[in-house]
Write a protein that holds these residues in place. Structure first.
Motif, PDB file in Angstrom:
ATOM      1  N   TYR A 121      19.845  13.224  12.977  1.00 32.33           N
ATOM      2  CA  TYR A 121      19.853  13.572  11.558  1.00 32.33           C
ATOM      3  C   TYR A 121      18.577  14.282  11.093  1.00 32.33           C
ATOM      4  O   TYR A 121      18.488  14.719   9.948  1.00 32.33           O
ATOM      5  N   GLY A 122      17.599  14.409  11.955  1.00 31.22           N
ATOM      6  CA  GLY A 122      16.360  15.075  11.581  1.00 31.22           C
ATOM      7  C   GLY A 122      15.330  14.093  11.057  1.00 31.22           C
ATOM      8  O   GLY A 122      15.574  12.900  10.934  1.00 31.22           O
ATOM      9  N   GLY A 123      14.157  14.620  10.751  1.00 31.60           N
ATOM     10  CA  GLY A 123      13.077  13.791  10.236  1.00 31.60           C
ATOM     11  C   GLY A 123      11.861  13.766  11.128  1.00 31.60           C
ATOM     12  O   GLY A 123      10.960  12.951  10.938  1.00 31.60           O
ATOM     13  N   GLU A 124      11.813  14.681  12.101  1.00 33.03           N
ATOM     14  CA  GLU A 124      10.687  14.703  13.033  1.00 33.03           C
ATOM     15  C   GLU A 124       9.361  14.978  12.343  1.00 33.03           C
ATOM     16  O   GLU A 124       8.300  14.620  12.856  1.00 33.03           O
ATOM     17  N   VAL A 125       9.406  15.627  11.185  1.00 29.73           N
ATOM     18  CA  VAL A 125       8.182  15.929  10.435  1.00 29.73           C
ATOM     19  C   VAL A 125       8.270  15.358   9.022  1.00 29.73           C
ATOM     20  O   VAL A 125       7.695  15.898   8.090  1.00 29.73           O
ATOM     21  N   ASP A 126       8.961  14.246   8.874  1.00 27.65           N
ATOM     22  CA  ASP A 126       9.219  13.704   7.546  1.00 27.65           C
ATOM     23  C   ASP A 126       8.908  12.223   7.420  1.00 27.65           C
ATOM     24  O   ASP A 126       9.546  11.508   6.654  1.00 27.65           O
ATOM     25  N   GLY A 127       7.901  11.757   8.145  1.00 26.80           N
ATOM     26  CA  GLY A 127       7.465  10.382   7.993  1.00 26.80           C
ATOM     27  C   GLY A 127       6.731  10.164   6.677  1.00 26.80           C
ATOM     28  O   GLY A 127       6.466  11.105   5.916  1.00 26.80           O
ATOM     29  N   ILE A 128       6.354   8.923   6.413  1.00 17.65           N
ATOM     30  CA  ILE A 128       5.758   8.574   5.127  1.00 17.65           C
ATOM     31  C   ILE A 128       4.391   9.231   4.916  1.00 17.65           C
ATOM     32  O   ILE A 128       4.046   9.596   3.787  1.00 17.65           O
ATOM     33  N   SER A 129       3.632   9.418   5.960  1.00 18.31           N
ATOM     34  CA  SER A 129       2.334  10.081   5.806  1.00 18.31           C
ATOM     35  C   SER A 129       2.512  11.564   5.520  1.00 18.31           C
ATOM     36  O   SER A 129       1.777  12.150   4.711  1.00 18.31           O
ATOM     37  N   ARG A 130       3.494  12.170   6.160  1.00 17.85           N
ATOM     38  CA  ARG A 130       3.764  13.578   5.900  1.00 17.85           C
ATOM     39  C   ARG A 130       4.245  13.783   4.462  1.00 17.85           C
ATOM     40  O   ARG A 130       3.910  14.773   3.808  1.00 17.85           O
ATOM     41  N   GLN A 131       5.032  12.842   3.935  1.00 19.35           N
ATOM     42  CA  GLN A 131       5.471  12.955   2.541  1.00 19.35           C
ATOM     43  C   GLN A 131       4.294  12.803   1.579  1.00 19.35           C
ATOM     44  O   GLN A 131       4.238  13.475   0.536  1.00 19.35           O
ATOM     45  N   LEU A 132       3.355  11.927   1.926  1.00 19.19           N
ATOM     46  CA  LEU A 132       2.153  11.787   1.101  1.00 19.19           C
ATOM     47  C   LEU A 132       1.347  13.083   1.101  1.00 19.19           C
ATOM     48  O   LEU A 132       0.830  13.519   0.061  1.00 19.19           O
ATOM     49  N   ALA A 133       1.260  13.719   2.258  1.00 18.39           N
ATOM     50  CA  ALA A 133       0.551  15.002   2.353  1.00 18.39           C
ATOM     51  C   ALA A 133       1.236  16.068   1.502  1.00 18.39           C
ATOM     52  O   ALA A 133       0.575  16.861   0.818  1.00 18.39           O
ATOM     53  N   ARG A 134       2.564  16.104   1.533  1.00 18.53           N
ATOM     54  CA  ARG A 134       3.298  17.075   0.712  1.00 18.53           C
ATOM     55  C   ARG A 134       3.091  16.811  -0.771  1.00 18.53           C
ATOM     56  O   ARG A 134       3.043  17.751  -1.577  1.00 18.53           O
ATOM     57  N   TYR A 135       2.996  15.553  -1.136  1.00 15.78           N
ATOM     58  CA  TYR A 135       2.756  15.196  -2.536  1.00 15.78           C
ATOM     59  C   TYR A 135       1.429  15.791  -2.999  1.00 15.78           C
ATOM     60  O   TYR A 135       1.339  16.398  -4.067  1.00 15.78           O
ATOM     61  N   VAL A 136       0.394  15.607  -2.191  1.00  9.24           N
ATOM     62  CA  VAL A 136      -0.930  16.146  -2.526  1.00  9.24           C
ATOM     63  C   VAL A 136      -0.872  17.669  -2.602  1.00  9.24           C
ATOM     64  O   VAL A 136      -1.411  18.285  -3.538  1.00  9.24           O
ATOM     65  N   HIS A 137      -0.235  18.279  -1.627  1.00  4.43           N
ATOM     66  CA  HIS A 137      -0.123  19.730  -1.594  1.00  4.43           C
ATOM     67  C   HIS A 137       0.522  20.259  -2.874  1.00  4.43           C
ATOM     68  O   HIS A 137       0.016  21.200  -3.511  1.00  4.43           O
ATOM     69  N   ILE A 163       0.842  -1.199   0.000  1.00  2.00           N
ATOM     70  CA  ILE A 163       0.000   0.000   0.000  1.00  2.00           C
ATOM     71  C   ILE A 163       0.876   1.248   0.000  1.00  2.00           C
ATOM     72  O   ILE A 163       1.637   1.478   0.936  1.00  2.00           O
ATOM     73  N   ILE A 164       0.776   2.026  -1.066  1.00  2.00           N
ATOM     74  CA  ILE A 164       1.504   3.290  -1.151  1.00  2.00           C
ATOM     75  C   ILE A 164       0.928   4.281  -0.151  1.00  2.00           C
ATOM     76  O   ILE A 164       1.653   5.020   0.510  1.00  2.00           O
ATOM     77  N   GLY A 165      -0.400   4.306  -0.052  1.00  2.00           N
ATOM     78  CA  GLY A 165      -1.029   5.237   0.865  1.00  2.00           C
ATOM     79  C   GLY A 165      -2.528   5.251   0.686  1.00  2.00           C
ATOM     80  O   GLY A 165      -3.063   4.773  -0.319  1.00  2.00           O
ATOM     81  N   GLY A 173       1.579   0.918   9.904  1.00  2.00           N
ATOM     82  CA  GLY A 173       2.812   1.316   9.249  1.00  2.00           C
ATOM     83  C   GLY A 173       2.653   1.791   7.822  1.00  2.00           C
ATOM     84  O   GLY A 173       3.652   2.010   7.129  1.00  2.00           O
ATOM     85  N   TYR A 174       1.405   1.968   7.361  1.00  2.25           N
ATOM     86  CA  TYR A 174       1.157   2.471   6.010  1.00  2.25           C
ATOM     87  C   TYR A 174       1.015   3.998   6.040  1.00  2.25           C
ATOM     88  O   TYR A 174       0.578   4.571   7.038  1.00  2.25           O
ATOM     89  N   ALA A 175       1.332   4.625   4.909  1.00  2.00           N
ATOM     90  CA  ALA A 175       1.098   6.063   4.778  1.00  2.00           C
ATOM     91  C   ALA A 175      -0.396   6.309   4.629  1.00  2.00           C
ATOM     92  O   ALA A 175      -1.084   5.604   3.893  1.00  2.00           O
ATOM     93  N   GLY A 176      -0.893   7.301   5.323  1.00  2.00           N
ATOM     94  CA  GLY A 176      -2.313   7.622   5.225  1.00  2.00           C
ATOM     95  C   GLY A 176      -2.574   9.046   5.670  1.00  2.00           C
ATOM     96  O   GLY A 176      -1.966   9.523   6.627  1.00  2.00           O
ATOM     97  N   ILE A 177      -3.472   9.728   4.966  1.00  2.00           N
ATOM     98  CA  ILE A 177      -3.816  11.103   5.297  1.00  2.00           C
ATOM     99  C   ILE A 177      -5.324  11.267   5.283  1.00  2.00           C
ATOM    100  O   ILE A 177      -6.044  10.441   4.728  1.00  2.00           O
ATOM    101  N   ARG A 178      -5.781  12.328   5.915  1.00  2.00           N
ATOM    102  CA  ARG A 178      -7.196  12.672   5.878  1.00  2.00           C
ATOM    103  C   ARG A 178      -7.373  13.957   5.081  1.00  2.00           C
ATOM    104  O   ARG A 178      -6.729  14.978   5.372  1.00  2.00           O
ATOM    105  N   ILE A 179      -8.208  13.912   4.061  1.00  2.00           N
ATOM    106  CA  ILE A 179      -8.544  15.077   3.251  1.00  2.00           C
ATOM    107  C   ILE A 179      -9.966  15.483   3.611  1.00  2.00           C
ATOM    108  O   ILE A 179     -10.888  14.665   3.537  1.00  2.00           O
ATOM    109  N   MET A 180     -10.157  16.742   4.004  1.00  2.00           N
ATOM    110  CA  MET A 180     -11.483  17.153   4.451  1.00  2.00           C
ATOM    111  C   MET A 180     -11.629  18.667   4.390  1.00  2.00           C
ATOM    112  O   MET A 180     -10.663  19.404   4.199  1.00  2.00           O
ATOM    113  N   GLU A 181     -12.862  19.107   4.583  1.00  2.00           N
ATOM    114  CA  GLU A 181     -13.190  20.524   4.619  1.00  2.00           C
ATOM    115  C   GLU A 181     -12.360  21.235   5.683  1.00  2.00           C
ATOM    116  O   GLU A 181     -11.924  20.627   6.677  1.00  2.00           O
TER     117      GLU A 181
END
Length: 444
Positions: free
Chosen positions: A248-264, A202-204, A298-306
């Motif tokens: 090394y950083g990455g506190e805001v760079d998990g797979i779900s956050r990257q999926l959100a950036r992709y949509v953005h 599952i990509i996301g 452990g899958y990437a997932g985001i919520r899109i909503m109003e």
């Protein structure tokens, strides 16, 4: 050895991969607010879609609703040469599994898979919730239209299937109706368990929960703002991964956050009239949605909503009290707005399904040097790669460089300490994978 590109090649490839694809605009234009309105109206007319409601009636209750949803997916499949694999996925939830399960109930999801031509076991998922509720979450008989929450998201998912089923994609797309959300996310939990057993890659998941309201309880009215909720890092991360983040950083760079950036990024490119708001949180404060079971696994997932909710129209008995009309009824849904958020989902699923997979491994180096070095694993089907970077305080990937079909590169003059970095794979038509944050360190 470090690979370099000639200035002419850099110009040509940058120009090539800065272009947009007409098919994405065609997808946007094909989404219909009229069809969404028709589907939301049909779902509302089932009276209640409470998870524990009637399953025998042909016209009332969640049983009739899910059979209708399946029949719609079946109709879509017929028009595209049986391109959808439509089925139910079921799990029995026993009484007292939590306080909202007051009797044994079979939680039934509706699944429609549009199989990819090259990566049939690689999935992008769009989901809407079938069920609805009133003020008392255990009341499964009262009128509960659930027009916005969440007939809007379910109708959007059906509409996305109508539009995208006319295309072929390398990766698979799943259009998913989930049940049991209001009772404790049981539908998502069951689907994730099934996906794990089947070994799905599952990509996301794009969880669409309330995509039709534009008038907020705070008085704000907007038909362009919408929120993308994403958690910072997966809850399944290991102690080693946690320690790497510290240094090394990455506190805001998990797979779900990257999926959100992709949509953005995709929305800013193809639908600039819309305002995607990146919300750095799993979900609304103290609340939950059906992407969470996927995140938990452990899958990437985001919520899109109003962006602007109206709480008088959520989880409410239909009534008038102190001059306020309560209830999640049809008249509060803005179907043009629901259309736009459906298009947001459709273009991002299409882009991901046309793109190659993301690099599995991305190494970064350049400690105490005036440059940032990268190596990454080769991706099947990729014709090139892009390196992204941004200020450490920026929410989005603001800079990028297409580097061609190489698997290592050095960004000269870019000090590693001052930025965050990532790498995406680019396909022959310019569609990109999600950006991968470095997951390994180069020591030399």
């Amino acid at each position: 050895m470090r690979k370099l590109l000639t200035p002419v090649l850099i110009f040509c490839t940058t120009f090539l991969f800065a272009q947009t694809d007409q098919r994405i605009y065609d997808i946007i234009n094909a989404v219909s607010s009229e069809r969404i309105e028709k589907d939301v109206t049909t779902l509302v007319n089932f009276g209640t879609r409470h998870t524990l409601s009637d399953t025998i009636s042909k016209t009332k209750g969640i049983g009739a609703a899910r059979r209708w949803i399946k029949s719609e997916f079946d109709k879509i499949s017929t028009t595209c040469g049986n391109c959808l694999e439509v089925s139910y996925q079921k799990d029995l939830v026993k009484k007292d599994a939590n306080a909202r399960i007051v009797k044994d109930v079979e939680v039934v999801n509706v699944v429609a898979i549009q199989r990819g031509t090259k990566y049939p076991n690689r999935y992008i998922i769009m989901s809407g919730d079938i069920d609805s509720r009133v003020s008392d979450p255990t009341n499964f008989t009262s009128e509960s239209p659930g027009a916005n929450d969440n007939a809007s998201g379910m109708a959007g998912t059906i509409e996305a299937a109508r539009v995208l089923s006319k295309y072929k994609f390398e990766s698979s797309i799943i259009y998913l109706g989930l049940s049991g959300e209001e009772q404790g996310l049981f539908g998502g939990q069951g689907l994730v368990k099934s996906a794990k057993e089947k070994g799905w890659d599952i990509i996301g998941i794009f969880n669409n929960d309330m995509i039709g309201n534009i008038k907020g309880v705070d008085g704000i009215i907007s038909n362009t703002d919408f929120r993308i909720f994403s958690e910072p890092v997966p809850p399944t991360e290991t102690e080693r991964e946690r320690n790497m983040r510290r240094f090394y950083g990455g506190e805001v760079d998990g797979i779900s956050r990257q999926l959100a950036r992709y949509v953005h990024n995709n929305v800013k490119t193809y639908m600039p009239e819309m305002n995607p708001m990146m919300i750095y949180r799993l979900d609304r404060f103290g609340r939950g949605g059906h992407h969470r079971p996927f995140n938990d696994a452990g899958y990437a997932g985001i919520r899109i909503m109003e962006a602007h909710e109206n709480y008088t129209q959520q989880h409410q008995d239909i009534r008038v009290e102190d001059g306020i009309a309560y209830g999640d009824v049809l008249e509060h849904v803005n179907f043009d707005y629901a259309r736009n958020l459906t298009a947001v989902n459709a273009i991002n699923m299409a882009s991901l399904a046309w793109a190659p997979p993301a690099p599995q491994e991305v190494k970064i180096g350049g400690i105490v040097e005036p440059s940032a070095k990268f190596e990454w694993s080769k991706v099947d089907g990729a014709t090139g790669y892009k390196i992204y970077w941004r200020d450490t305080t920026s929410p989005t990937w603001d800079h990028s460089r297409y580097v061609g079909d190489v698997t290592e590169f050095t960004l000269e003059g870019i000090v590693i300490d001052n930025y965050f970095f990532g790498v995406s794979a680019v396909g022959k038509d310019g569609f990109e994978s999600v950006v991968v944050f470095p997951n390994a360190i180069m020591r030399n």
